[in-house]
Design a protein around this motif. Structure first.
Motif, PDB file in Angstrom:
ATOM      1  N   LYS A  34     -32.195  -6.694   1.395  1.00  0.00           N
ATOM      2  CA  LYS A  34     -31.133  -5.841   1.953  1.00  0.00           C
ATOM      3  C   LYS A  34     -30.525  -6.358   3.251  1.00  0.00           C
ATOM      4  N   VAL A  35     -30.742  -7.612   3.603  1.00  0.00           N
ATOM      5  CA  VAL A  35     -30.146  -8.181   4.805  1.00  0.00           C
ATOM      6  C   VAL A  35     -28.683  -8.543   4.501  1.00  0.00           C
ATOM      7  N   GLU A  36     -27.817  -8.421   5.510  1.00  0.00           N
ATOM      8  CA  GLU A  36     -26.421  -8.814   5.342  1.00  0.00           C
ATOM      9  C   GLU A  36     -26.293 -10.319   5.518  1.00  0.00           C
ATOM     10  N   LEU A  37     -25.557 -10.933   4.605  1.00  0.00           N
ATOM     11  CA  LEU A  37     -25.371 -12.380   4.618  1.00  0.00           C
ATOM     12  C   LEU A  37     -23.891 -12.705   4.709  1.00  0.00           C
ATOM     13  N   GLU A  38     -23.574 -13.733   5.484  1.00  0.00           N
ATOM     14  CA  GLU A  38     -22.197 -14.204   5.587  1.00  0.00           C
ATOM     15  C   GLU A  38     -22.046 -15.436   4.699  1.00  0.00           C
ATOM     16  N   VAL A  39     -20.986 -15.487   3.942  1.00  0.00           N
ATOM     17  CA  VAL A  39     -20.705 -16.648   3.111  1.00  0.00           C
ATOM     18  C   VAL A  39     -20.180 -17.751   4.035  1.00  0.00           C
ATOM     19  N   ILE A  40     -20.878 -18.893   4.061  1.00  0.00           N
ATOM     20  CA  ILE A  40     -20.467 -20.005   4.928  1.00  0.00           C
ATOM     21  C   ILE A  40     -19.978 -21.209   4.139  1.00  0.00           C
ATOM     22  N   GLY A  41     -20.117 -21.161   2.827  1.00  0.00           N
ATOM     23  CA  GLY A  41     -19.647 -22.261   1.997  1.00  0.00           C
ATOM     24  C   GLY A  41     -19.476 -21.820   0.564  1.00  0.00           C
ATOM     25  N   LEU A  42     -18.624 -22.541  -0.151  1.00  0.00           N
ATOM     26  CA  LEU A  42     -18.371 -22.266  -1.562  1.00  0.00           C
ATOM     27  C   LEU A  42     -18.630 -23.523  -2.370  1.00  0.00           C
ATOM     28  N   PRO A  44     -21.403 -25.125  -4.130  1.00  0.00           N
ATOM     29  CA  PRO A  44     -22.008 -23.828  -4.438  1.00  0.00           C
ATOM     30  C   PRO A  44     -21.961 -22.894  -3.233  1.00  0.00           C
ATOM     31  N   ALA A  45     -22.137 -21.610  -3.508  1.00  0.00           N
ATOM     32  CA  ALA A  45     -22.124 -20.618  -2.428  1.00  0.00           C
ATOM     33  C   ALA A  45     -23.302 -20.870  -1.487  1.00  0.00           C
ATOM     34  N   GLU A  46     -23.024 -20.789  -0.184  1.00  0.00           N
ATOM     35  CA  GLU A  46     -24.062 -20.927   0.838  1.00  0.00           C
ATOM     36  C   GLU A  46     -23.989 -19.703   1.734  1.00  0.00           C
ATOM     37  N   PHE A  47     -25.162 -19.221   2.133  1.00  0.00           N
ATOM     38  CA  PHE A  47     -25.240 -18.024   2.956  1.00  0.00           C
ATOM     39  C   PHE A  47     -25.962 -18.298   4.264  1.00  0.00           C
ATOM     40  N   ALA A  48     -25.603 -17.541   5.292  1.00  0.00           N
ATOM     41  CA  ALA A  48     -26.317 -17.513   6.566  1.00  0.00           C
ATOM     42  C   ALA A  48     -26.475 -16.043   6.925  1.00  0.00           C
ATOM     43  N   LEU A  49     -27.437 -15.744   7.767  1.00  0.00           N
ATOM     44  CA  LEU A  49     -27.591 -14.369   8.205  1.00  0.00           C
ATOM     45  C   LEU A  49     -26.324 -13.949   8.935  1.00  0.00           C
ATOM     46  N   ALA A  50     -25.810 -12.788   8.594  1.00  0.00           N
ATOM     47  CA  ALA A  50     -24.586 -12.296   9.221  1.00  0.00           C
ATOM     48  C   ALA A  50     -24.869 -12.010  10.691  1.00  0.00           C
ATOM     49  N   PRO A  51     -23.914 -12.317  11.556  1.00  0.00           N
ATOM     50  CA  PRO A  51     -24.124 -12.053  12.982  1.00  0.00           C
ATOM     51  C   PRO A  51     -24.195 -10.554  13.258  1.00  0.00           C
TER      52      PRO A  51
END
Length: 59
Positions: A34-42, A44-51
Motif C-alpha cells: 500500500k505504499v505510494e510509488l512514483e513512475v520514474i521510467g517507462l 519497462p515501468a520503473e518505480f520509486a517511493l513517492a516523495p
C-alpha cells in the motif's frame, strides 16, 4: 484491447500492475504494501517511493 504489465515495488519487491497510458510522474499504489510509488521510467515501468508532501507553513 489493453494489456497490463507488471514491474516490482522497490519497497516490498511484489509485482505492481501497470496499464497502457501510464506516464512518468504518475502515482500508483502497491497492492501488497500500500505504499505510494512514483513512475520514474517507462518501457519497462520503473518505480520509486513517492516523495512525502511537506507543509511549507507559508514560507
Amino acid at each position: 484491447m489493453t494489456t497490463a504489465t507488471a514491474s516490482t515495488c522497490p519497497e516490498c519487491a511484489e509485482a505492481v500492475p501497470t496499464a497502457p497510458g501510464l506516464r512518468v510522474s504518475s502515482i500508483v499504489v502497491c497492492p501488497a504494501c500500500k505504499v505510494e510509488l512514483e513512475v520514474i521510467g517507462l518501457e519497462p515501468a520503473e518505480f520509486a517511493l513517492a516523495p512525502e508532501i511537506e507543509e511549507d507553513f507559508g514560507e
